[in-house]
Enzyme design. Sequence first.
Site, PDB file in Angstrom:
ATOM      1  N   LYS A  74       0.856  -1.183   0.000  1.00 30.16           N
ATOM      2  CA  LYS A  74       0.000   0.000   0.000  1.00 30.16           C
ATOM      3  C   LYS A  74       0.891   1.232   0.000  1.00 30.16           C
ATOM      4  O   LYS A  74       1.989   1.211   0.589  1.00 30.16           O
ATOM      5  CB  LYS A  74      -0.890  -0.062   1.249  1.00 30.16           C
ATOM      6  CG  LYS A  74      -1.972   0.988   1.351  1.00 30.16           C
ATOM      7  CD  LYS A  74      -2.843   0.705   2.582  1.00 30.16           C
ATOM      8  CE  LYS A  74      -3.894   1.773   2.825  1.00 30.16           C
ATOM      9  NZ  LYS A  74      -4.780   1.462   3.966  1.00 30.16           N
ATOM     10  N   SER A 149      -9.671   1.616   3.089  1.00 27.89           N
ATOM     11  CA  SER A 149      -8.807   2.417   2.250  1.00 27.89           C
ATOM     12  C   SER A 149      -7.790   1.603   1.449  1.00 27.89           C
ATOM     13  O   SER A 149      -7.211   2.129   0.501  1.00 27.89           O
ATOM     14  CB  SER A 149      -8.065   3.433   3.111  1.00 27.89           C
ATOM     15  OG  SER A 149      -7.239   2.770   4.051  1.00 27.89           O
ATOM     16  N   SER A 173      -9.698  -1.054   7.162  1.00 25.78           N
ATOM     17  CA  SER A 173      -9.183  -0.856   5.802  1.00 25.78           C
ATOM     18  C   SER A 173      -8.507  -2.051   5.145  1.00 25.78           C
ATOM     19  O   SER A 173      -8.209  -2.000   3.958  1.00 25.78           O
ATOM     20  CB  SER A 173      -8.226   0.328   5.772  1.00 25.78           C
ATOM     21  OG  SER A 173      -8.983   1.507   5.730  1.00 25.78           O
TER      22      SER A 173
HETATM   23  N1  GLN Z   1     -12.845   3.434   6.468  1.00 24.02           N
HETATM   24  C1  GLN Z   1     -12.330   3.812   7.752  1.00 24.02           C
HETATM   25  C2  GLN Z   1     -12.028   5.291   7.766  1.00 24.02           C
HETATM   26  O1  GLN Z   1     -12.298   5.944   6.805  1.00 24.02           O
HETATM   27  C3  GLN Z   1     -11.157   2.996   8.106  1.00 24.02           C
HETATM   28  C4  GLN Z   1      -9.893   3.487   7.541  1.00 24.02           C
HETATM   29  C5  GLN Z   1      -8.739   2.614   7.842  1.00 24.02           C
HETATM   30  O2  GLN Z   1      -8.857   1.539   8.389  1.00 24.02           O
HETATM   31  N2  GLN Z   1      -7.573   3.100   7.476  1.00 24.02           N
HETATM   32  O3  GLN Z   1     -11.547   5.807   8.735  1.00 24.02           O
END
Ligand code: GLN
Length: 468
Positions: A74, A149, A173
């Site tokens: 990532k 994400s 994420s």
């Molecule tokens: N979707 C969640 C957020 O927007 C989790 C993000 C993540 O785990 N990095 O915060």
Amino acid sequence: MTIKEILKHYEEGSMTTRQIVDGYLEKIHAEDADIGAFVEVFEADARLQADEIDSKRKSGADLGPLAGVPIAIKDNMLLQGKISSGGSRILENYKASYSATVVERLIEAGAIIIGRTNMDEFASGSSTETSQFGVTKNPIDKERIPGGSSGGSAAAVAAGFVPVALGSDTGGSIRQPASLCGVVGFKPTYGAVSRYGLMAMASSLDQIGPMAMNVDDVAEVLRVIGGHDIRDSTSHSEDIALPELAPKSMKGLKIGVPKQFFNDSLGHDLEKSVRDAIAAYVADGAEIVELDLPILESALAMYYVIMPAELSSNLNRYDGLQYGRVAPGDTISEQVKATRTQGFGDEIKRRILLGTFVLSAGYVDAYYKKAVSARQALREQLNEAFSKVDVLMGPTTPTVAWKLGEKFDDPLTMYLADIYTVVANLAGIPALSIPCGDVDGLPVGLQIMGPAGSDAKLLDLGHWYEQL
Ligand code: GLN
């Protein structure tokens, strides 16, 4: 191919690493323009590394456990000398001056880092649409989001561009995009994998983990990246043992099923797939324990106070003076302001505002401190639940993958996508998402959580279901 299949080719001499790497690169070339999983492919480096491994193998040198296995990372994990952007324009041209511990360990194990994958800006989002480097499409249905994400990593695995990719999980994420793209995603126990060289989003919640086509490959990579790291003060001193995954009977397993995981947010068809998956464990001798844990209903609220608070503090370092992009201004303060105004996207600005608000002198008690004590209560209640059951099971996400753009202008609805996943981050416990069916062709994920340190057990349970 799975990691095992790739390694078998090497063992039998039926394919060289160069051939494997060329094959994956070719596929990425042919298909990624349409999917957008990668922000950058390290083509020349990957080929060079492959040749090196081939010649080492020929000379009979000792090779690491992942020698010649292509892996994607990532875009928030540093690889020395390469750009690392975190999905943000503010780091568009930022070159990493050192490598993250996980990346270093992968390279030492012989893995070939094939590229960096697209992500929501600074890991803030559930659809990869807040990335400032374009959209990523879900390979299962290209009109839909891949989740986020770590949407680029999930899409790269689902599209067959790599056998495995790393993601980071602050509130879901890894698991949410894995679930929406039909792959396996694992968030380890907090502290089991080093965060050194991972761009901090919310430090008390962030954890790196693998995403792959099967549980075995997840375990294989976790063995390499996990374990104590002196450079991360929250890293556990004891490694989590991950023995070979082996089939066993589910007899005696107590599965906690909190009714809050099957609330009104959950789609009906999706619920059926998840309940059927749990029933498979029961058919082999496991026992269901219905749980009522009302505190789970507040997890999302805790998360959306604690996460922005930590994020606003962590992102303070992006001021145009220390890293990445600089926008000109007459004074330092104007320069910082211009850098941030131009460099950050809307969702990041929203979270910085929210975070600084909940930490501000007048509100810190009412919001931040309250969320922190609620988090402690959540941990205690989960610990108590784990004195009665071995694991918790439920859905990873309330819905299947939605259409691109559908929730983009509605942040609160978007936040609901994390309703079942944030729990594990707040509690610091491990959680696995494995594919367990589909709704109209769109993948559904089963989520399995266990107490801190139960990583091996969760992988074993996921592996068992996968074999079934
Ligand atoms: N979707 C969640 C957020 O927007 C989790 C993000 C993540 O785990 N990095 O915060």
